[in-house]
Design a protein around this motif. Structure first.
Motif, PDB file in Angstrom:
ATOM      1  N   GLY A 121       0.768  -1.232   0.000  1.00  0.00           N
ATOM      2  CA  GLY A 121       0.000   0.000   0.000  1.00  0.00           C
ATOM      3  C   GLY A 121       0.799   1.282   0.000  1.00  0.00           C
ATOM      4  N   MET A 122       2.031   1.279   0.470  1.00  0.00           N
ATOM      5  CA  MET A 122       2.718   2.544   0.728  1.00  0.00           C
ATOM      6  C   MET A 122       3.296   3.206  -0.508  1.00  0.00           C
ATOM      7  SD  MET A 122       4.262   2.645   4.509  1.00  0.00           S
ATOM      8  CE  MET A 122       3.868   4.391   4.461  1.00  0.00           C
ATOM      9  N   GLY A 123       3.792   2.425  -1.441  1.00  0.00           N
ATOM     10  CA  GLY A 123       4.397   3.026  -2.609  1.00  0.00           C
ATOM     11  C   GLY A 123       5.714   3.718  -2.307  1.00  0.00           C
ATOM     12  N   ARG A 124       6.276   4.325  -3.336  1.00  0.00           N
ATOM     13  CA  ARG A 124       7.629   4.869  -3.256  1.00  0.00           C
ATOM     14  C   ARG A 124       7.741   6.079  -2.329  1.00  0.00           C
ATOM     15  NH1 ARG A 124       5.180   7.563  -7.364  1.00  0.00           N
ATOM     16  NH2 ARG A 124       5.926   9.693  -7.770  1.00  0.00           N
ATOM     17  N   LYS A 125       6.622   6.716  -1.994  1.00  0.00           N
ATOM     18  CA  LYS A 125       6.652   7.936  -1.190  1.00  0.00           C
ATOM     19  C   LYS A 125       7.205   7.704   0.218  1.00  0.00           C
ATOM     20  CE  LYS A 125       4.578  10.724  -4.189  1.00  0.00           C
ATOM     21  NZ  LYS A 125       5.188  11.967  -4.713  1.00  0.00           N
ATOM     22  N   VAL A 126       7.190   6.463   0.682  1.00  0.00           N
ATOM     23  CA  VAL A 126       7.689   6.186   2.031  1.00  0.00           C
ATOM     24  C   VAL A 126       9.200   6.383   2.122  1.00  0.00           C
ATOM     25  CG1 VAL A 126       8.114   3.696   1.746  1.00  0.00           C
ATOM     26  CG2 VAL A 126       7.430   4.600   3.980  1.00  0.00           C
ATOM     27  N   PHE A 127       9.872   6.448   0.973  1.00  0.00           N
ATOM     28  CA  PHE A 127      11.325   6.603   0.957  1.00  0.00           C
ATOM     29  C   PHE A 127      11.757   8.045   0.657  1.00  0.00           C
ATOM     30  CE2 PHE A 127      10.806   2.040  -0.300  1.00  0.00           C
ATOM     31  CZ  PHE A 127      11.350   1.487   0.847  1.00  0.00           C
TER      32      PHE A 127
ATOM     33  N   GLU B 104       0.424  13.657   1.862  1.00  0.00           N
ATOM     34  CA  GLU B 104       1.027  13.097   0.649  1.00  0.00           C
ATOM     35  C   GLU B 104       1.027  11.568   0.692  1.00  0.00           C
ATOM     36  OE1 GLU B 104       5.167  13.552  -1.966  1.00  0.00           O
ATOM     37  OE2 GLU B 104       4.972  14.515  -0.009  1.00  0.00           O
ATOM     38  N   LEU B 105       1.383  11.009   1.850  1.00  0.00           N
ATOM     39  CA  LEU B 105       1.375   9.557   1.997  1.00  0.00           C
ATOM     40  C   LEU B 105      -0.031   8.995   1.821  1.00  0.00           C
ATOM     41  CD1 LEU B 105       3.773   8.889   5.036  1.00  0.00           C
ATOM     42  CD2 LEU B 105       4.159   8.266   2.645  1.00  0.00           C
TER      43      LEU B 105
ATOM     44  N   LEU C  29      -3.899   5.782  -1.286  1.00  0.00           N
ATOM     45  CA  LEU C  29      -5.265   5.566  -1.765  1.00  0.00           C
ATOM     46  C   LEU C  29      -5.332   5.379  -3.282  1.00  0.00           C
ATOM     47  CD1 LEU C  29      -7.283   7.969   0.566  1.00  0.00           C
ATOM     48  CD2 LEU C  29      -7.092   5.472   0.674  1.00  0.00           C
ATOM     49  N   LYS C  30      -4.187   5.482  -3.955  1.00  0.00           N
ATOM     50  CA  LYS C  30      -4.113   5.129  -5.376  1.00  0.00           C
ATOM     51  C   LYS C  30      -3.905   3.629  -5.565  1.00  0.00           C
ATOM     52  CE  LYS C  30      -2.106   9.595  -6.713  1.00  0.00           C
ATOM     53  NZ  LYS C  30      -0.903  10.266  -7.288  1.00  0.00           N
ATOM     54  N   THR C  31      -3.630   2.918  -4.485  1.00  0.00           N
ATOM     55  CA  THR C  31      -3.331   1.483  -4.563  1.00  0.00           C
ATOM     56  C   THR C  31      -4.566   0.691  -4.971  1.00  0.00           C
ATOM     57  OG1 THR C  31      -1.740   1.769  -2.752  1.00  0.00           O
ATOM     58  CG2 THR C  31      -2.371  -0.482  -3.308  1.00  0.00           C
ATOM     59  N   ASP C  32      -4.360  -0.227  -5.908  1.00  0.00           N
ATOM     60  CA  ASP C  32      -5.417  -1.171  -6.276  1.00  0.00           C
ATOM     61  C   ASP C  32      -5.741  -2.032  -5.054  1.00  0.00           C
ATOM     62  OD1 ASP C  32      -6.958  -2.902  -8.311  1.00  0.00           O
ATOM     63  OD2 ASP C  32      -5.535  -4.333  -7.438  1.00  0.00           O
ATOM     64  N   LEU C  33      -7.004  -2.072  -4.642  1.00  0.00           N
ATOM     65  CA  LEU C  33      -7.365  -2.723  -3.382  1.00  0.00           C
ATOM     66  C   LEU C  33      -7.122  -4.223  -3.405  1.00  0.00           C
ATOM     67  CD1 LEU C  33     -10.626  -0.796  -2.368  1.00  0.00           C
ATOM     68  CD2 LEU C  33      -8.252  -0.367  -1.696  1.00  0.00           C
ATOM     69  N   ASN C  34      -7.321  -4.850  -4.550  1.00  0.00           N
ATOM     70  CA  ASN C  34      -7.048  -6.294  -4.645  1.00  0.00           C
ATOM     71  C   ASN C  34      -5.553  -6.559  -4.455  1.00  0.00           C
ATOM     72  OD1 ASN C  34      -8.010  -9.104  -5.397  1.00  0.00           O
ATOM     73  ND2 ASN C  34      -6.515  -8.766  -7.024  1.00  0.00           N
TER      74      ASN C  34
ATOM     75  N   GLY D 193       0.311  -2.129  -9.176  1.00  0.00           N
ATOM     76  CA  GLY D 193      -0.862  -1.977  -8.330  1.00  0.00           C
ATOM     77  C   GLY D 193      -0.746  -0.842  -7.337  1.00  0.00           C
ATOM     78  N   HIS D 194       0.369  -0.117  -7.356  1.00  0.00           N
ATOM     79  CA  HIS D 194       0.619   0.967  -6.401  1.00  0.00           C
ATOM     80  C   HIS D 194       0.885   2.287  -7.118  1.00  0.00           C
ATOM     81  CE1 HIS D 194       1.494  -2.618  -3.958  1.00  0.00           C
ATOM     82  NE2 HIS D 194       1.289  -1.868  -2.891  1.00  0.00           N
ATOM     83  N   GLY D 195       0.508   3.375  -6.450  1.00  0.00           N
ATOM     84  CA  GLY D 195       0.895   4.712  -6.873  1.00  0.00           C
ATOM     85  C   GLY D 195       0.595   5.032  -8.323  1.00  0.00           C
ATOM     86  N   GLU D 196       1.628   5.495  -9.045  1.00  0.00           N
ATOM     87  CA  GLU D 196       1.452   5.930 -10.428  1.00  0.00           C
ATOM     88  C   GLU D 196       1.548   4.792 -11.431  1.00  0.00           C
ATOM     89  OE1 GLU D 196       0.665   8.939  -9.993  1.00  0.00           O
ATOM     90  OE2 GLU D 196       1.695   9.271  -8.101  1.00  0.00           O
ATOM     91  N   SER D 197       1.904   3.599 -10.990  1.00  0.00           N
ATOM     92  CA  SER D 197       2.068   2.482 -11.916  1.00  0.00           C
ATOM     93  C   SER D 197       0.718   2.025 -12.466  1.00  0.00           C
ATOM     94  CB  SER D 197       2.773   1.304 -11.232  1.00  0.00           C
ATOM     95  OG  SER D 197       4.121   1.610 -10.966  1.00  0.00           O
ATOM     96  N   SER D 198       0.659   1.891 -13.789  1.00  0.00           N
ATOM     97  CA  SER D 198      -0.560   1.373 -14.411  1.00  0.00           C
ATOM     98  C   SER D 198      -0.568  -0.146 -14.416  1.00  0.00           C
ATOM     99  CB  SER D 198      -0.688   1.902 -15.844  1.00  0.00           C
ATOM    100  OG  SER D 198       0.372   1.427 -16.655  1.00  0.00           O
ATOM    101  N   ALA D 199       0.595  -0.747 -14.222  1.00  0.00           N
ATOM    102  CA  ALA D 199       0.690  -2.212 -14.187  1.00  0.00           C
ATOM    103  C   ALA D 199      -0.044  -2.760 -12.965  1.00  0.00           C
ATOM    104  CB  ALA D 199       2.156  -2.638 -14.147  1.00  0.00           C
TER     105      ALA D 199
END
Length: 256
Positions: free
Chosen positions: A29-35, A161-162, A167-172, A54-60
């Motif tokens: 869920g956290m994505g790259r912003k945690v770093f 920001e976090l 909340l952009k994360t794909d829930l599945n 499935g996270h952040g800006e990734s469309s994959a």
């Protein structure tokens, strides 16, 4: 923002700095912003911060989320950035991906750094934490994002920001990343982990007890215990964390 094109979409990542590459792997869920606070390391190293699929800006988005599939995704990212060998820095469950990568692709692994890492969920507290995460992803992801972000920072802007990024994360994906982390184990293969390893833990983190598994199975690794902090070392004690990473990397360079 650069992207790595996969068969199931694009993987987005930040790339800054020059030198030996370090790929940072985030927890569910956290994505790259945690770093965010690891960016000063770019003065000495090339840093790659992906939003795993499935996270952040990734469309994959993976149809079947597994730690093994994420490890393959990291391999494809390493190919895309053009590096034969990489150091992987996994935070919390991101460390499961780092370990799987190193065990499956030792020839592509320079070293691994685990912060709050574990080879297997062994404690009831960590199991319960995963189960709570799965429950809230299904029932109230906004609450989960707020709780996790608040645990990481008191800075209102960064917390916002976090939350927005989570909340952009794909829930599945979010649910199954927790599920796969809960059920992942490399205990039986730890003796085959033949790359340099640094384990970083917060002194107040209950996950510290998982250090025993590494002590039983491995003879050659380094440990850093950061005082006055629990699990959120990369954010709350980022200066100390970055120093440990830099010292480890410099020591490896000196050996070459």
């Amino acid at each position: 923002m650069p992207r790595c094109t996969l068969e199931y979409g694009d993987l987005y990542y930040d790339e800054i700095g020059q030198g030996n590459p370090i790929i940072f792997l985030h927890p569910p869920g956290m994505g790259r912003k945690v770093f965010e606070f690891q960016k000063p390391l770019s003065e000495r190293y090339k840093l790659i911060f992906p939003d795993l699929s499935g996270h952040g800006e990734s469309s994959a988005t993976l149809k079947n989320v597994t730690i093994q599939r994420y490890a393959k995704e990291v391999l494809e990212l390493a190919d895309a950035i053009g590096h034969e060998k990489v150091t992987l820095c996994g935070y919390s469950s991101g460390g499961s991906i780092a370990q799987e990568f190193a065990l499956t692709h030792p020839e592509r692994t320079e070293s691994i750094i685990l912060c709050g890492g574990f080879a297997e969920v062994q404690s009831p507290s960590l199991k319960y934490e995963h189960m709570l995460g799965m429950y809230f992803v299904r029932n109230s992801p906004k609450t989960l994002a707020k709780v996790i972000a608040t645990a990481h920072t008191f800075d209102k802007n960064y917390r916002t920001e976090l939350i927005e990024h989570m909340l952009k994360t794909d829930l599945n994906t979010w649910f199954h990343f927790y599920h796969e982390s809960l059920n992942y184990s490399c205990i039986g293969r730890l003796k085959n982990l033949n790359v340099p390893l640094l384990l970083i833990y917060g002194a107040r983190d209950f996950i510290n007890q998982h250090l025993r598994a590494y002590e039983r199975e491995l003879k050659d690794f380094q440990t850093a215990i950061i005082p006055k902090v629990s699990h959120q070392v990369p954010v709350k004690k980022w200066l100390e964390f970055n120093d440990e990473v830099a010292n480890f990397m410099e020591e490896l360079s000196a050996r070459r």
